[in-house]
Design an enzyme around this catalytic site. Structure first.
Site, PDB file in Angstrom:
ATOM      1  N   ASN A  74       0.868  -1.171   0.000  1.00  0.00           N
ATOM      2  CA  ASN A  74       0.000   0.000   0.000  1.00  0.00           C
ATOM      3  C   ASN A  74       0.909   1.225   0.000  1.00  0.00           C
ATOM      4  O   ASN A  74       1.728   1.377   0.911  1.00  0.00           O
ATOM      5  CB  ASN A  74      -0.898  -0.015   1.244  1.00  0.00           C
ATOM      6  CG  ASN A  74      -1.947   1.091   1.225  1.00  0.00           C
ATOM      7  OD1 ASN A  74      -1.697   2.189   0.755  1.00  0.00           O
ATOM      8  ND2 ASN A  74      -3.119   0.784   1.771  1.00  0.00           N
ATOM      9  N   ILE A  75       0.790   2.083  -0.984  1.00  0.00           N
ATOM     10  CA  ILE A  75       1.748   3.187  -1.115  1.00  0.00           C
ATOM     11  C   ILE A  75       1.655   4.188   0.028  1.00  0.00           C
ATOM     12  O   ILE A  75       2.542   5.013   0.205  1.00  0.00           O
ATOM     13  CB  ILE A  75       1.595   3.931  -2.459  1.00  0.00           C
ATOM     14  CG1 ILE A  75       0.199   4.581  -2.591  1.00  0.00           C
ATOM     15  CG2 ILE A  75       1.857   2.991  -3.622  1.00  0.00           C
ATOM     16  CD1 ILE A  75       0.100   5.519  -3.782  1.00  0.00           C
ATOM     17  N   THR A 137      -7.839  12.303 -14.619  1.00  0.00           N
ATOM     18  CA  THR A 137      -9.230  12.006 -14.941  1.00  0.00           C
ATOM     19  C   THR A 137      -9.807  13.121 -15.801  1.00  0.00           C
ATOM     20  O   THR A 137      -9.394  14.281 -15.700  1.00  0.00           O
ATOM     21  CB  THR A 137     -10.075  11.883 -13.654  1.00  0.00           C
ATOM     22  OG1 THR A 137     -11.462  11.774 -14.006  1.00  0.00           O
ATOM     23  CG2 THR A 137      -9.913  13.096 -12.757  1.00  0.00           C
ATOM     24  N   TYR A 183     -13.110  14.756  -5.630  1.00  0.00           N
ATOM     25  CA  TYR A 183     -12.240  13.942  -6.482  1.00  0.00           C
ATOM     26  C   TYR A 183     -11.567  14.788  -7.554  1.00  0.00           C
ATOM     27  O   TYR A 183     -10.349  14.757  -7.731  1.00  0.00           O
ATOM     28  CB  TYR A 183     -13.082  12.834  -7.117  1.00  0.00           C
ATOM     29  CG  TYR A 183     -12.377  11.996  -8.159  1.00  0.00           C
ATOM     30  CD1 TYR A 183     -11.331  11.149  -7.818  1.00  0.00           C
ATOM     31  CD2 TYR A 183     -12.790  12.017  -9.496  1.00  0.00           C
ATOM     32  CE1 TYR A 183     -10.703  10.356  -8.770  1.00  0.00           C
ATOM     33  CE2 TYR A 183     -12.174  11.220 -10.457  1.00  0.00           C
ATOM     34  CZ  TYR A 183     -11.132  10.401 -10.090  1.00  0.00           C
ATOM     35  OH  TYR A 183     -10.509   9.611 -11.036  1.00  0.00           O
ATOM     36  N   ARG A 258     -21.999  11.506 -22.173  1.00  0.00           N
ATOM     37  CA  ARG A 258     -20.670  10.964 -21.933  1.00  0.00           C
ATOM     38  C   ARG A 258     -20.142  10.302 -23.203  1.00  0.00           C
ATOM     39  O   ARG A 258     -20.889   9.948 -24.114  1.00  0.00           O
ATOM     40  CB  ARG A 258     -20.716   9.905 -20.809  1.00  0.00           C
ATOM     41  CG  ARG A 258     -21.122  10.446 -19.438  1.00  0.00           C
ATOM     42  CD  ARG A 258     -20.061  11.353 -18.842  1.00  0.00           C
ATOM     43  NE  ARG A 258     -20.407  11.781 -17.497  1.00  0.00           N
ATOM     44  CZ  ARG A 258     -21.053  12.919 -17.216  1.00  0.00           C
ATOM     45  NH1 ARG A 258     -21.429  13.713 -18.202  1.00  0.00           N
ATOM     46  NH2 ARG A 258     -21.321  13.250 -15.974  1.00  0.00           N
ATOM     47  N   TYR A 333     -24.358  15.966  -4.143  1.00  0.00           N
ATOM     48  CA  TYR A 333     -23.990  15.509  -5.476  1.00  0.00           C
ATOM     49  C   TYR A 333     -24.222  16.621  -6.493  1.00  0.00           C
ATOM     50  O   TYR A 333     -25.125  17.436  -6.383  1.00  0.00           O
ATOM     51  CB  TYR A 333     -24.779  14.268  -5.880  1.00  0.00           C
ATOM     52  CG  TYR A 333     -24.299  13.675  -7.181  1.00  0.00           C
ATOM     53  CD1 TYR A 333     -23.127  12.935  -7.221  1.00  0.00           C
ATOM     54  CD2 TYR A 333     -24.983  13.895  -8.371  1.00  0.00           C
ATOM     55  CE1 TYR A 333     -22.647  12.415  -8.411  1.00  0.00           C
ATOM     56  CE2 TYR A 333     -24.517  13.366  -9.563  1.00  0.00           C
ATOM     57  CZ  TYR A 333     -23.342  12.634  -9.578  1.00  0.00           C
ATOM     58  OH  TYR A 333     -22.863  12.127 -10.758  1.00  0.00           O
TER      59      TYR A 333
END
Length: 387
Positions: A74-75, A137, A183, A258, A333
């Site tokens: 795990n980094i 992303t 994010y 999308r 959201y």
């Protein structure tokens, strides 16, 4: 595998060692397959799990045995990380929390995973003069300029107001209360750090902005190859509904637009970045397929048709239902209206263009998921509930 391979400029490609962080995931597993089957490169495969690359690790009679080494770590807290980066020629960082439902419910984990945990990777690459390919992303673009125009404005149809360009488009997010953007903000900030390390300290870097990469082994089917609770990304979410014989839930009417690109097309682009550093270094690349643009509602309709074909099962009488974003994701959201990538830079630098149609990539993905998960889901559904 050819004995002599040339880059885009006709130079001999020399074998290198790649430290791949997140090698056990969807993208990492496909990239490892490509590197093992078509190149002479060596891979340090770093991840917490290796289920999706087990077929590459054993038995030791595989033709690439010795060229891929799995390191379970795990980094966040492993002293071996710097040594592996120092030993390699190139580091590829794929590690992330990238499930939209988590952005609202686990904003701290999302920010730590995508920014704080990535800091040492950037630092070690910069300090040790190691090249870095960092996966970001398409969400860093946030909302389009067009989304702020009146709904009846003709400018909404002008590509200048919605096509996303790496070197021109602004990054527009919602208010702080809309934690869905945790994010995107974390990913944008680590991009800025990578870019700054390149500008100030000479870090050789490439940043990848994926636009909905789709294919076999994508994450995740709840309760089967992922947690029982939680909401995966849209295509996996719809796949889960289809496998369970449930209506597909359309959030806020499924009007968001999308684009989707097949994983094997996208991996071709990454291999070009790996093997053409002179063309890829210092660049940010959109990797998507603007020809595969649909609304989420259209995607649901197409997936229903494709799944009926690959499974032999008739669609439900009412295949979709509408739900609100608050009901589906919870408070906080928010969403972007469109994510359409401009392909100018990647086409100019690497000559890459995706080839697989949306129907074909859906057929490949749903065929794999039906073959892999249908029986397991039937057993879960049939299992009696404890009283």
């Amino acid at each position: 595998m050819a004995s002599a391979r040339l880059d885009l400029d006709g130079n001999l490609i020399k074998p290198i060692t790649i430290c791949m962080i997140g090698a056990g995931g969807f993208i990492g597993s496909h990239l490892c397959e490509k590197l093992m089957s078509e190149t002479p490169h060596k891979v340090f495969a770093l991840d917490v799990y290796n289920d999706k690359i087990k077929h590459l690790l054993e038995p030791d009679t595989l033709p690439w045995a010795g060229r891929i080494q799995f390191h379970r770590l795990n980094i966040k807290h492993d002293s071996r990380l710097e040594g592996l980066i120092k030993t390699a020629d190139l580091t590829i960082n794929l590690a992330a929390i990238c499930t939209p439902a988590d952005y609202n419910t686990r904003p701290l984990d999302t920010i730590y995973s995508n920014f704080i945990d990535a800091l040492p990777v950037v630092k070690y690459c910069s300090e040790n003069n190691k090249r870095l390919i960092h996966f970001s992303t398409c969400e860093v673009y946030g909302k389009t300029i067009g989304s702020f125009l009146p709904k009846d404005s003709a400018l909404r149809q002008d590509p200048a107001y919605y096509v996303l360009k790496e070197d021109e488009s602004p990054c527009i997010f919602g208010s702080i209360e809309k934690q869905r953007w945790s994010y995107a903000c974390a990913k944008q900030l680590i991009e800025r750090l990578v870019y700054a390390e390149g500008a100030e300290n000479g870090l050789e870097f490439t940043i990848v902005r994926p636009f909905n990469w789709i294919g076999p082994r994508m994450d995740f089917i709840p309760g089967i190859d992922g947690p029982s609770e939680g909401v995966p990304r849209v295509l996996a979410c719809f796949s889960n509904n289809l496998l369970r014989g449930e209506p597909l839930k359309l959030v806020d009417g499924g009007q968001s637009q999308r684009t989707f690109v097949y994983i094997k097309d996208a991996i071709e682009a990454v291999l070009l970045m790996i093997e053409n550093p002179g063309r890829a270094n210092g660049h940010i690349f959109n990797v998507g397929n603007p020809n595969n643009e649909v609304t989420v509602r259209q995607l649901a309709e197409m997936m229903t048709q494709v799944y009926s074909k690959v499974s032999g099962e008739s669609p439900l009488e009412k295949p979709t239902i509408d739900v609100s974003s608050k009901e589906f994701y919870g408070e906080g959201y928010d969403d972007s209206d469109k994510r359409i990538p401009d392909m100018t830079i990647i086409n100019r630098q690497l000559g890459w263009n995706p080839e697989t149609s949306l129907w074909d990539l859906l057929e490949s993905t749903l065929t794999y998921q039906h073959r892999t998960y249908a029986e397991a889901i039937k057993k879960v559904i049939a299992k009696p509930v404890a009283s």
